[in-house]
Design a protein around this motif. Structure first.
Motif, mmCIF file in Angstrom:
data_model
loop_
_atom_site.group_PDB
_atom_site.id
_atom_site.type_symbol
_atom_site.label_atom_id
_atom_site.label_comp_id
_atom_site.label_asym_id
_atom_site.label_seq_id
_atom_site.Cartn_x
_atom_site.Cartn_y
_atom_site.Cartn_z
ATOM 1 N N VAL A 10 -2.798 9.831 -1.876
ATOM 2 C CA VAL A 10 -3.166 10.105 -3.278
ATOM 3 C C VAL A 10 -1.928 10.055 -4.163
ATOM 4 O O VAL A 10 -1.944 9.469 -5.255
ATOM 5 C CB VAL A 10 -3.875 11.471 -3.389
ATOM 6 N N THR A 13 -0.842 6.508 -4.626
ATOM 7 C CA THR A 13 -1.771 5.777 -5.493
ATOM 8 C C THR A 13 -1.486 6.073 -6.960
ATOM 9 O O THR A 13 -1.362 5.152 -7.781
ATOM 10 C CB THR A 13 -3.223 6.163 -5.159
ATOM 11 N N ILE A 14 -1.387 7.360 -7.297
ATOM 12 C CA ILE A 14 -1.205 7.747 -8.696
ATOM 13 C C ILE A 14 0.159 7.309 -9.214
ATOM 14 O O ILE A 14 0.266 6.632 -10.250
ATOM 15 C CB ILE A 14 -1.380 9.269 -8.859
ATOM 16 N N TRP A 15 1.219 7.658 -8.490
ATOM 17 C CA TRP A 15 2.558 7.355 -8.983
ATOM 18 C C TRP A 15 2.917 5.883 -8.808
ATOM 19 O O TRP A 15 3.714 5.333 -9.586
ATOM 20 C CB TRP A 15 3.589 8.256 -8.326
ATOM 21 N N THR A 17 0.715 3.477 -9.292
ATOM 22 C CA THR A 17 0.066 2.853 -10.444
ATOM 23 C C THR A 17 0.839 3.129 -11.731
ATOM 24 O O THR A 17 1.052 2.222 -12.552
ATOM 25 C CB THR A 17 -1.375 3.379 -10.588
ATOM 26 N N VAL A 77 -9.759 5.219 -5.774
ATOM 27 C CA VAL A 77 -8.907 5.989 -6.677
ATOM 28 C C VAL A 77 -8.040 5.055 -7.524
ATOM 29 O O VAL A 77 -7.875 5.247 -8.736
ATOM 30 C CB VAL A 77 -8.013 6.966 -5.886
ATOM 31 N N THR A 78 -7.484 4.021 -6.898
ATOM 32 C CA THR A 78 -6.641 3.073 -7.618
ATOM 33 C C THR A 78 -7.392 2.439 -8.776
ATOM 34 O O THR A 78 -6.850 2.289 -9.878
ATOM 35 C CB THR A 78 -6.135 1.971 -6.673
ATOM 36 N N VAL A 81 -7.659 5.011 -11.642
ATOM 37 C CA VAL A 81 -6.364 5.282 -12.267
ATOM 38 C C VAL A 81 -5.948 4.093 -13.129
ATOM 39 O O VAL A 81 -5.447 4.253 -14.248
ATOM 40 C CB VAL A 81 -5.291 5.595 -11.208
ATOM 41 N N TYR A 127 0.960 1.848 -4.004
ATOM 42 C CA TYR A 127 -0.502 1.963 -4.060
ATOM 43 C C TYR A 127 -1.198 0.926 -3.183
ATOM 44 O O TYR A 127 -2.320 1.146 -2.729
ATOM 45 C CB TYR A 127 -1.023 1.958 -5.504
#
Length: 215
Positions: A10, A13-15, A17, A77-78, A81, A127
């Motif tokens: 997670v 994925t967030i950072w 992106t 999730v990607t 985001v 990601y």
């Protein structure tokens, strides 16, 4: 799946992106050519008189609808985001760069282009390796490859070339940055997959450090 691995995925994925979006902001500031998709988004933003963040969200939403209709398994999730954060992070990165560097000469533009490409490569590897879905744009090429006799590489070339043509038609800058992202970014991402993302996800950084100490 272990909780620590899930948490890392997670985080990546967030950072990953967000880092990719910041890198694209540096490319847009350099004005020496962006990746094919953002070149098209820039052209559409120019055509409609929109901010980049709004144009990115609208175009990504169209690709997301395509993905929902033809193959939902690529959504994760990607995807979300990318839809809600990417365009605005890129836009405000550009705003900050213009505040700090109101008049950029060619030397500074080359530096920001180089840094942006490096950041995009490293962040994208995060990601991609996390494997929690893909962007709606990436999904379009994957779905086309699944449902046609054409391999993914050919489908991706077709979508990228189409984006470049549309971006150019709507006055987006097509330049060295576009060429590098289209033909060499995959190699750079593969390097960071092996040297950064995979070691971080599977804890190999710690293993390597212990080996060095034993010497």
């Amino acid at each position: 799946m272990k909780k620590d691995i899930l948490g890392k995925r997670v985080f990546m994925t967030i950072w990953g992106t967000i880092g990719t979006a910041i890198g694209c902001g540096f490319l847009k500031f350099a004005d020496l050519g962006m990746d094919p998709f953002n070149a098209m988004v820039t052209g559409i933003a120019n055509l409609g008189g929109m901010q980049h963040g709004i144009a990115f969200t609208l175009v990504t939403a169209i690709f997301l609808i395509f993905t929902l209709i033809f193959d939902k398994r690529y959504i994760g999730v990607t995807t979300l985001v990318m839809l809600f954060l990417f365009g605005y992070v890129l836009q405000y990165t550009l705003v900050l760069l213009n505040i700090f560097f109101p008049s950029a000469d060619i030397f500074l533009r080359i530096i920001t282009l180089s840094f942006g490409l490096l950041l995009i490569s490293a962040a994208s590897s995060l990601y991609f390796t996390a494997d929690m879905g893909v962007s709606a744009y990436d999904a379009a090429s994957l779905i086309a490859a699944d449902k046609s006799p054409l391999p993914f590489r050919v489908c991706r070339i077709i979508t990228d070339v189409t984006c470049v043509i549309l971006g150019f038609s709507f006055n987006a800058t097509i330049g060295i940055g576009t060429i590098i992202t289209a033909f060499f970014l995959g190699l750079a991402i593969d390097f960071f997959n092996k040297q950064l993302a995979e070691p971080f996800l599977y804890g190999r950084f710690m293993m390597k450090s212990k080996k060095k100490i034993s010497f």
